[in-house]
Design a protein around this motif. Structure first.
Motif, PDB file in Angstrom:
ATOM      1  N   GLU A 151      41.245  51.263  35.880  1.00 19.96           N
ATOM      2  CA  GLU A 151      40.799  51.545  37.232  1.00 19.96           C
ATOM      3  C   GLU A 151      40.902  53.048  37.484  1.00 19.96           C
ATOM      4  OE1 GLU A 151      42.826  49.201  40.099  1.00 19.96           O
ATOM      5  OE2 GLU A 151      42.293  47.310  39.133  1.00 19.96           O
ATOM      6  N   LYS A 152      39.822  53.600  38.035  1.00 23.28           N
ATOM      7  CA  LYS A 152      39.793  55.019  38.358  1.00 23.28           C
ATOM      8  C   LYS A 152      39.444  55.172  39.829  1.00 23.28           C
ATOM      9  CE  LYS A 152      38.251  56.709  33.882  1.00 23.28           C
ATOM     10  NZ  LYS A 152      37.232  57.493  33.183  1.00 23.28           N
ATOM     11  N   PRO A 153      39.989  56.186  40.476  1.00 23.32           N
ATOM     12  CA  PRO A 153      39.634  56.400  41.878  1.00 23.32           C
ATOM     13  C   PRO A 153      38.188  56.884  41.995  1.00 23.32           C
ATOM     14  CG  PRO A 153      41.045  58.173  41.102  1.00 23.32           C
ATOM     15  CD  PRO A 153      40.977  57.138  40.003  1.00 23.32           C
ATOM     16  N   VAL A 154      37.547  56.500  43.080  1.00 19.37           N
ATOM     17  CA  VAL A 154      36.168  56.913  43.315  1.00 19.37           C
ATOM     18  C   VAL A 154      36.176  58.361  43.783  1.00 19.37           C
ATOM     19  CG1 VAL A 154      34.120  56.480  44.705  1.00 19.37           C
ATOM     20  CG2 VAL A 154      35.536  54.578  43.933  1.00 19.37           C
ATOM     21  N   PRO A 155      35.339  59.222  43.163  1.00 20.21           N
ATOM     22  CA  PRO A 155      35.316  60.617  43.617  1.00 20.21           C
ATOM     23  C   PRO A 155      34.750  60.713  45.031  1.00 20.21           C
ATOM     24  CG  PRO A 155      33.630  60.234  41.975  1.00 20.21           C
ATOM     25  CD  PRO A 155      34.442  58.988  42.067  1.00 20.21           C
ATOM     26  N   THR A 156      35.178  61.738  45.734  1.00 17.73           N
ATOM     27  CA  THR A 156      34.692  61.930  47.098  1.00 17.73           C
ATOM     28  C   THR A 156      33.214  62.284  47.068  1.00 17.73           C
ATOM     29  OG1 THR A 156      35.323  64.244  47.022  1.00 17.73           O
ATOM     30  CG2 THR A 156      36.944  62.700  47.920  1.00 17.73           C
TER      31      THR A 156
END
Length: 60
Positions: A29-34
């Motif tokens: 799982e990776k954070p969604v870029p802004t």
């Protein structure tokens, strides 16, 4: 040669199958870029890399 002997020879030569990998270990799982601003998002050179259509290149 009996089946048991053949099975032992196979195991000695090829070993066993690797252990199963849990589904949780295969998922990352990776954070969604802004989101980028619209002014920064429009880059004609980057668009050409993602979109390639010969008809559009000729203006058809």
């Amino acid at each position: 040669m009996t089946r048991e002997q053949a099975a032992e020879l196979r195991r000695a030569r090829f070993g066993t199958l690797p252990a199963r990998v849990a589904f949780e270990d295969m998922v990352e799982e990776k954070p969604v870029p802004t989101a980028r601003r619209t002014a920064e998002a429009h880059d004609p050179d980057a668009l050409a890399v993602r979109f390639s259509c010969l008809a559009a290149d000729f203006g058809l």
